[in-house]
Design a protein around this motif. Structure first.
Motif, PDB file in Angstrom:
ATOM      1  N   LYS A   1     -11.023 -18.425 -12.839  1.00  0.00           N
ATOM      2  CA  LYS A   1     -10.732 -17.122 -13.436  1.00  0.00           C
ATOM      3  C   LYS A   1      -9.407 -17.156 -14.183  1.00  0.00           C
ATOM      4  CE  LYS A   1     -13.312 -14.376 -10.053  1.00  0.00           C
ATOM      5  NZ  LYS A   1     -13.233 -13.318  -9.018  1.00  0.00           N
ATOM      6  N   GLN A   2      -9.372 -16.409 -15.292  1.00  0.00           N
ATOM      7  CA  GLN A   2      -8.144 -16.249 -16.074  1.00  0.00           C
ATOM      8  C   GLN A   2      -7.663 -14.812 -15.902  1.00  0.00           C
ATOM      9  OE1 GLN A   2      -6.347 -18.623 -18.193  1.00  0.00           O
ATOM     10  NE2 GLN A   2      -4.937 -16.951 -17.742  1.00  0.00           N
ATOM     11  N   LEU A   3      -6.373 -14.660 -15.646  1.00  0.00           N
ATOM     12  CA  LEU A   3      -5.828 -13.337 -15.365  1.00  0.00           C
ATOM     13  C   LEU A   3      -5.147 -12.750 -16.601  1.00  0.00           C
ATOM     14  CD1 LEU A   3      -5.484 -11.277 -13.071  1.00  0.00           C
ATOM     15  CD2 LEU A   3      -3.314 -12.379 -12.503  1.00  0.00           C
ATOM     16  N   TYR A   4      -5.571 -11.523 -16.953  1.00  0.00           N
ATOM     17  CA  TYR A   4      -4.981 -10.777 -18.063  1.00  0.00           C
ATOM     18  C   TYR A   4      -4.327  -9.509 -17.521  1.00  0.00           C
ATOM     19  CZ  TYR A   4      -7.521 -13.754 -21.342  1.00  0.00           C
ATOM     20  OH  TYR A   4      -7.982 -14.830 -22.059  1.00  0.00           O
ATOM     21  N   ALA A   5      -3.503  -8.898 -18.353  1.00  0.00           N
ATOM     22  CA  ALA A   5      -2.860  -7.638 -17.965  1.00  0.00           C
ATOM     23  C   ALA A   5      -2.938  -6.652 -19.119  1.00  0.00           C
ATOM     24  CB  ALA A   5      -1.402  -7.871 -17.583  1.00  0.00           C
ATOM     25  N   ILE A   6      -3.425  -5.457 -18.815  1.00  0.00           N
ATOM     26  CA  ILE A   6      -3.368  -4.340 -19.762  1.00  0.00           C
ATOM     27  C   ILE A   6      -2.168  -3.499 -19.343  1.00  0.00           C
ATOM     28  CG2 ILE A   6      -4.553  -2.327 -20.698  1.00  0.00           C
ATOM     29  CD1 ILE A   6      -7.192  -3.660 -19.791  1.00  0.00           C
TER      30      ILE A   6
ATOM     31  N   SER B   1       2.390   3.145 -25.298  1.00  0.00           N
ATOM     32  CA  SER B   1       2.208   1.942 -26.101  1.00  0.00           C
ATOM     33  C   SER B   1       1.406   0.946 -25.273  1.00  0.00           C
ATOM     34  CB  SER B   1       3.556   1.328 -26.491  1.00  0.00           C
ATOM     35  OG  SER B   1       4.210   2.124 -27.460  1.00  0.00           O
ATOM     36  N   VAL B   2       0.560   0.183 -25.945  1.00  0.00           N
ATOM     37  CA  VAL B   2      -0.342  -0.739 -25.255  1.00  0.00           C
ATOM     38  C   VAL B   2       0.075  -2.184 -25.513  1.00  0.00           C
ATOM     39  CG1 VAL B   2      -2.721  -1.570 -25.068  1.00  0.00           C
ATOM     40  CG2 VAL B   2      -2.280   0.871 -25.391  1.00  0.00           C
ATOM     41  N   ILE B   3       0.106  -2.964 -24.449  1.00  0.00           N
ATOM     42  CA  ILE B   3       0.354  -4.401 -24.544  1.00  0.00           C
ATOM     43  C   ILE B   3      -0.768  -5.120 -23.799  1.00  0.00           C
ATOM     44  CG2 ILE B   3       1.881  -6.312 -23.894  1.00  0.00           C
ATOM     45  CD1 ILE B   3       4.203  -4.322 -24.008  1.00  0.00           C
ATOM     46  N   ILE B   4      -1.325  -6.155 -24.416  1.00  0.00           N
ATOM     47  CA  ILE B   4      -2.266  -7.035 -23.724  1.00  0.00           C
ATOM     48  C   ILE B   4      -1.560  -8.366 -23.518  1.00  0.00           C
ATOM     49  CG2 ILE B   4      -4.495  -8.216 -23.805  1.00  0.00           C
ATOM     50  CD1 ILE B   4      -5.483  -5.971 -25.635  1.00  0.00           C
ATOM     51  N   ALA B   5      -1.504  -8.799 -22.282  1.00  0.00           N
ATOM     52  CA  ALA B   5      -0.795 -10.034 -21.958  1.00  0.00           C
ATOM     53  C   ALA B   5      -1.691 -10.935 -21.113  1.00  0.00           C
ATOM     54  CB  ALA B   5       0.501  -9.724 -21.220  1.00  0.00           C
ATOM     55  N   LYS B   6      -1.274 -12.183 -21.014  1.00  0.00           N
ATOM     56  CA  LYS B   6      -2.076 -13.189 -20.313  1.00  0.00           C
ATOM     57  C   LYS B   6      -1.178 -13.997 -19.385  1.00  0.00           C
ATOM     58  CE  LYS B   6      -5.185 -17.053 -21.556  1.00  0.00           C
ATOM     59  NZ  LYS B   6      -5.749 -17.774 -22.727  1.00  0.00           N
ATOM     60  N   TYR B   7      -1.651 -14.203 -18.170  1.00  0.00           N
ATOM     61  CA  TYR B   7      -0.944 -15.081 -17.239  1.00  0.00           C
ATOM     62  C   TYR B   7      -1.440 -16.510 -17.488  1.00  0.00           C
ATOM     63  CZ  TYR B   7       0.060 -10.742 -14.665  1.00  0.00           C
ATOM     64  OH  TYR B   7       0.461  -9.489 -14.296  1.00  0.00           O
TER      65      TYR B   7
ATOM     66  N   ILE C   1       2.581 -12.507 -24.413  1.00  0.00           N
ATOM     67  CA  ILE C   1       1.969 -11.369 -25.092  1.00  0.00           C
ATOM     68  C   ILE C   1       0.875 -11.864 -26.031  1.00  0.00           C
ATOM     69  CG2 ILE C   1       2.364  -9.440 -26.660  1.00  0.00           C
ATOM     70  CD1 ILE C   1       5.247  -9.388 -25.783  1.00  0.00           C
ATOM     71  N   LEU C   2      -0.289 -11.194 -25.986  1.00  0.00           N
ATOM     72  CA  LEU C   2      -1.359 -11.480 -26.940  1.00  0.00           C
ATOM     73  C   LEU C   2      -1.455 -10.398 -28.005  1.00  0.00           C
ATOM     74  CD1 LEU C   2      -4.161 -12.592 -24.451  1.00  0.00           C
ATOM     75  CD2 LEU C   2      -2.519 -14.038 -25.664  1.00  0.00           C
ATOM     76  N   PHE C   3      -1.126  -9.168 -27.606  1.00  0.00           N
ATOM     77  CA  PHE C   3      -1.213  -8.038 -28.537  1.00  0.00           C
ATOM     78  C   PHE C   3      -0.235  -6.960 -28.092  1.00  0.00           C
ATOM     79  CE2 PHE C   3      -2.724  -3.755 -29.400  1.00  0.00           C
ATOM     80  CZ  PHE C   3      -2.900  -3.786 -30.774  1.00  0.00           C
ATOM     81  N   SER C   4       0.367  -6.286 -29.061  1.00  0.00           N
ATOM     82  CA  SER C   4       1.236  -5.148 -28.760  1.00  0.00           C
ATOM     83  C   SER C   4       1.074  -4.104 -29.853  1.00  0.00           C
ATOM     84  CB  SER C   4       2.703  -5.581 -28.668  1.00  0.00           C
ATOM     85  OG  SER C   4       3.540  -4.456 -28.483  1.00  0.00           O
ATOM     86  N   SER C   5       0.929  -2.837 -29.449  1.00  0.00           N
ATOM     87  CA  SER C   5       0.766  -1.759 -30.429  1.00  0.00           C
ATOM     88  C   SER C   5       2.100  -1.337 -31.031  1.00  0.00           C
ATOM     89  CB  SER C   5       0.090  -0.549 -29.776  1.00  0.00           C
ATOM     90  OG  SER C   5       0.906  -0.012 -28.743  1.00  0.00           O
ATOM     91  N   CYS C   6       3.198  -1.800 -30.445  1.00  0.00           N
ATOM     92  CA  CYS C   6       4.520  -1.492 -30.997  1.00  0.00           C
ATOM     93  C   CYS C   6       5.197  -2.789 -31.430  1.00  0.00           C
ATOM     94  CB  CYS C   6       5.385  -0.748 -29.979  1.00  0.00           C
ATOM     95  SG  CYS C   6       5.716  -1.671 -28.470  1.00  0.00           S
ATOM     96  N   ASP C   7       6.233  -2.651 -32.227  1.00  0.00           N
ATOM     97  CA  ASP C   7       6.979  -3.811 -32.710  1.00  0.00           C
ATOM     98  C   ASP C   7       7.889  -4.286 -31.590  1.00  0.00           C
ATOM     99  OD1 ASP C   7       8.196  -5.769 -34.160  1.00  0.00           O
ATOM    100  OD2 ASP C   7       9.478  -4.409 -35.314  1.00  0.00           O
TER     101      ASP C   7
END
Length: 211
Positions: free
Chosen positions: A85-90, A18-24, A32-38
């Motif tokens: 810089k802005q830090l994101y996490a995949i 499952s994929v989550i895109i998050a932002k610090y 959380i910005l996006f999640s492929s699961c509920d």
């Protein structure tokens, strides 16, 4: 964290990740910005991000009950952010029975993420994140570019286990001062050769995997 997330484990039983895109976020904190699961517990991801910040490593793996998370930290240039810089996490969540995804695959996933474009990433453009997920899903699931890696992993382990078992048998017979008869030895040797060929075949397959 030792909480058992049954709903998440059910999800990870159906898909390799499952994929989550998050932002610090420097103002709002990790989110959380996006999640492929509920995802039913945003606090879990916040804790996940905080734990990964405790190391300077770009790639981080954190283990939980029944699953683990692999995190790729991605910096995006942002003149309004502290340090520019802005830090994101995949984040890829995986069932514990699946082997970790190699870093070389994360590098490709990161390239796909950068294709979104700096402006859309910084604006937290959800549709773009969804398209990113769909592209990753298509490449690694529908085109079968990740799953062969896992079957290769199992093939190698199976071959090595057979060879290991044979070596243990020889040592045990030696300790007991017994000799293996020629009738029994020949089948074992053939089994060893088959296992060696399986390992060689698996390694050759891994060399031909797309990256």
């Amino acid at each position: 964290m030792s909480i058992q997330y049954d709903y998440l484990l059910n999800e990870l039983n159906r898909t390799p990740f499952s994929v989550i895109i998050a932002k610090y976020d420097q103002i709002l904190g990790p989110r959380i910005l996006f999640s492929s699961c509920d995802f039913k517990d945003p606090n879990f991801v916040k804790s996940l991000l905080r734990d990964s910040l405790n190391t300077k490593n770009k790639y981080v793996q954190l283990n939980f009950t029944g699953f683990y998370g692999q995190i790729d930290k991605v910096e995006i240039e942002d003149n309004t952010a502290r340090g520019g810089k802005q830090l994101y996490a995949i984040i890829l969540l995986r069932h514990k029975d699946y082997p970790p995804i190699p870093v070389i695959h994360f590098k490709r996933i990161e390239q796909i993420f950068h294709k979104i474009g700096k402006k859309r990433i910084l604006s937290d453009h959800n549709d773009s994140f969804m398209n990113f997920y769909k592209e990753v899903h298509e490449i690694y699931l529908e085109k079968q570019e990740l799953l062969p890696l896992e079957s290769i992993n199992l093939q190698i382990r199976s071959g090595i286990n057979t060879i290991h078992g044979f070596c243990q048998l020889i040592l045990e017979e030696n300790r007991n001062k017994k000799r293996i008869s020629k009738e029994n030895l020949i089948p074992y040797i053939k089994m060893m050769l088959d296992s060696c060929n399986d390992v060689i075949d698996a390694v050759e397959k891994s060399d031909n995997l797309p990256i």
